[in-house]
Write a protein that holds these residues in place. Structure first.
Motif, PDB file in Angstrom:
ATOM      1  N   ILE A  61      15.734  29.644  -2.119  1.00  0.00           N
ATOM      2  CA  ILE A  61      15.225  28.453  -2.809  1.00  0.00           C
ATOM      3  C   ILE A  61      13.964  27.937  -2.128  1.00  0.00           C
ATOM      4  O   ILE A  61      12.981  27.581  -2.792  1.00  0.00           O
ATOM      5  CB  ILE A  61      16.306  27.356  -2.850  1.00  0.00           C
ATOM      6  N   ARG A  62      13.984  27.901  -0.811  1.00  0.00           N
ATOM      7  CA  ARG A  62      12.830  27.410  -0.051  1.00  0.00           C
ATOM      8  C   ARG A  62      11.599  28.280  -0.308  1.00  0.00           C
ATOM      9  O   ARG A  62      10.492  27.766  -0.482  1.00  0.00           O
ATOM     10  CB  ARG A  62      13.179  27.372   1.433  1.00  0.00           C
ATOM     11  N   VAL A  63      11.798  29.586  -0.338  1.00  0.00           N
ATOM     12  CA  VAL A  63      10.686  30.513  -0.582  1.00  0.00           C
ATOM     13  C   VAL A  63      10.114  30.301  -1.978  1.00  0.00           C
ATOM     14  O   VAL A  63       8.893  30.158  -2.156  1.00  0.00           O
ATOM     15  CB  VAL A  63      11.157  31.973  -0.416  1.00  0.00           C
ATOM     16  N   VAL A  64      10.980  30.279  -2.972  1.00  0.00           N
ATOM     17  CA  VAL A  64      10.541  30.152  -4.361  1.00  0.00           C
ATOM     18  C   VAL A  64       9.756  28.866  -4.594  1.00  0.00           C
ATOM     19  O   VAL A  64       8.657  28.874  -5.171  1.00  0.00           O
ATOM     20  CB  VAL A  64      11.750  30.218  -5.326  1.00  0.00           C
ATOM     21  N   PHE A  65      10.277  27.753  -4.107  1.00  0.00           N
ATOM     22  CA  PHE A  65       9.628  26.483  -4.426  1.00  0.00           C
ATOM     23  C   PHE A  65       8.477  26.133  -3.495  1.00  0.00           C
ATOM     24  O   PHE A  65       7.661  25.268  -3.818  1.00  0.00           O
ATOM     25  CB  PHE A  65      10.677  25.377  -4.517  1.00  0.00           C
ATOM     26  N   SER A  66       8.363  26.823  -2.383  1.00  0.00           N
ATOM     27  CA  SER A  66       7.157  26.703  -1.565  1.00  0.00           C
ATOM     28  C   SER A  66       5.991  27.361  -2.296  1.00  0.00           C
ATOM     29  O   SER A  66       4.862  26.852  -2.277  1.00  0.00           O
ATOM     30  CB  SER A  66       7.371  27.361  -0.195  1.00  0.00           C
ATOM     31  N   ILE A 117      17.764  19.615  -5.315  1.00  0.00           N
ATOM     32  CA  ILE A 117      18.519  19.750  -6.567  1.00  0.00           C
ATOM     33  C   ILE A 117      18.961  21.195  -6.788  1.00  0.00           C
ATOM     34  O   ILE A 117      20.095  21.456  -7.200  1.00  0.00           O
ATOM     35  CB  ILE A 117      17.681  19.246  -7.760  1.00  0.00           C
ATOM     36  N   SER A 118      18.061  22.138  -6.505  1.00  0.00           N
ATOM     37  CA  SER A 118      18.391  23.555  -6.696  1.00  0.00           C
ATOM     38  C   SER A 118      19.494  24.001  -5.752  1.00  0.00           C
ATOM     39  O   SER A 118      20.382  24.768  -6.137  1.00  0.00           O
ATOM     40  CB  SER A 118      17.140  24.416  -6.485  1.00  0.00           C
ATOM     41  N   ASN A 119      19.441  23.531  -4.501  1.00  0.00           N
ATOM     42  CA  ASN A 119      20.517  23.850  -3.561  1.00  0.00           C
ATOM     43  C   ASN A 119      21.857  23.333  -4.058  1.00  0.00           C
ATOM     44  O   ASN A 119      22.871  24.037  -3.981  1.00  0.00           O
ATOM     45  CB  ASN A 119      20.207  23.263  -2.177  1.00  0.00           C
ATOM     46  N   ALA A 120      21.860  22.104  -4.561  1.00  0.00           N
ATOM     47  CA  ALA A 120      23.112  21.511  -5.063  1.00  0.00           C
ATOM     48  C   ALA A 120      23.638  22.300  -6.257  1.00  0.00           C
ATOM     49  O   ALA A 120      24.833  22.644  -6.307  1.00  0.00           O
ATOM     50  CB  ALA A 120      22.878  20.056  -5.445  1.00  0.00           C
ATOM     51  N   PHE A 121      22.755  22.616  -7.206  1.00  0.00           N
ATOM     52  CA  PHE A 121      23.171  23.318  -8.424  1.00  0.00           C
ATOM     53  C   PHE A 121      23.601  24.756  -8.151  1.00  0.00           C
ATOM     54  O   PHE A 121      24.693  25.184  -8.539  1.00  0.00           O
ATOM     55  CB  PHE A 121      22.037  23.298  -9.451  1.00  0.00           C
ATOM     56  N   ILE A 122      22.731  25.506  -7.468  1.00  0.00           N
ATOM     57  CA  ILE A 122      23.013  26.923  -7.243  1.00  0.00           C
ATOM     58  C   ILE A 122      24.214  27.116  -6.319  1.00  0.00           C
ATOM     59  O   ILE A 122      25.081  27.952  -6.578  1.00  0.00           O
ATOM     60  CB  ILE A 122      21.765  27.637  -6.669  1.00  0.00           C
ATOM     61  N   THR A 123      24.277  26.327  -5.253  1.00  0.00           N
ATOM     62  CA  THR A 123      25.399  26.452  -4.320  1.00  0.00           C
ATOM     63  C   THR A 123      26.719  26.130  -5.004  1.00  0.00           C
ATOM     64  O   THR A 123      27.708  26.864  -4.852  1.00  0.00           O
ATOM     65  CB  THR A 123      25.202  25.508  -3.111  1.00  0.00           C
ATOM     66  N   THR A 124      26.738  25.031  -5.768  1.00  0.00           N
ATOM     67  CA  THR A 124      27.966  24.642  -6.468  1.00  0.00           C
ATOM     68  C   THR A 124      28.398  25.700  -7.465  1.00  0.00           C
ATOM     69  O   THR A 124      29.562  26.126  -7.481  1.00  0.00           O
ATOM     70  CB  THR A 124      27.770  23.296  -7.198  1.00  0.00           C
TER      71      THR A 124
END
Length: 229
Positions: A61-66, A117-124
């Motif tokens: 997620i960090r790579v993509v949104f950076s 938000i992506s961490n919350a959604f994807i992880t869940t």
């Protein structure tokens, strides 16, 4: 400032970036399940436990949104200078500094928000489905989640600052490709995984890079009122 940020987001139709972020989320999810599926077939568990899985998710997620952030910088700032449209913007009865700060604030806010938000959604989503179909050995404990939250928050904050570093390379010759390529190089260096270890795991590296990013932003706006465009 908030009103100026809203006007900038409306001007550049940044809703398309939100749609892009949503699509990116589903692509990341699809890739994760593909990796798990291939591992099951080959009998080689790449994501051997939830701790590794959460780390991989956060890193992706960090790579993509950076990289997303660098395209925003290219659109909001570098492109304006390259095609001289910034001259018209500077004719408005608004401080140049305030205008550039609003643009940079949009980049940082977008980066921070999408990562959280992506961490919350994807992880869940990933953990619920994995637990239901027993895709990953051992259960997901609440203690692991609680330990992971501070890491996600810290990395999101750091990434928001690091996202500004490509501004330096883009502003040198008002190059959009240089902006995006420099972002790809930075995230490749900091997120390259070697034996479940990345440079980003060394706490002072992302913090230092974030400070560098903020410093570059400051230098970009310090004399903006006196610079000819």
């Amino acid at each position: 400032m908030l009103n100026l940020m809203r006007l900038e987001m409306k001007k550049y139709h940044l809703g398309s970036y939100v749609k892009g972020a949503i699509i990116a989320n589903f692509i990341i999810l699809g890739f994760l399940f593909l990796v798990v599926g291939i591992s099951k077939v080959e009998g080689d568990q790449d994501l051997e436990n939830y701790q590794v899985a959460l780390s991989v998710i956060e890193s992706m997620i960090r790579v993509v949104f950076s990289i997303f952030a660098s395209t925003l910088i290219a659109k909001l700032i570098i492109g304006e200078y390259k095609f001289k449209t910034i001259t018209l913007a500077f004719m408005y009865p608004i401080s140049r500094k305030k205008l550039i700060v609003a643009k940079l604030a949009i980049v940082m806010l977008f980066t921070f928000s999408t990562i959280i938000i992506s961490n919350a959604f994807i992880t869940t989503t990933f953990c619920v489905i994995s637990d239901k179909f027993d895709l990953i050995p051992n259960g997901l404990s609440s203690s692991l989640i609680l330990q992971h939250i501070p890491s996600v928050l810290m990395n999101a904050i750091a990434a928001s600052g690091i996202a500004l570093i490509p501004l330096y390379f883009g502003m040198r010759k008002y190059s959009i490709p240089a902006t995006i390529i420099s972002s790809i190089i930075i995230v490749s260096l900091t997120s390259s995984n070697t034996g479940n270890f990345t440079l980003n795991d060394i706490i002072f590296i992302p913090i230092t890079l974030a400070i560098v990013g903020l410093g570059i932003a400051y230098l970009a706006i310090r004399n903006i009122e006196k610079v000819d465009v």
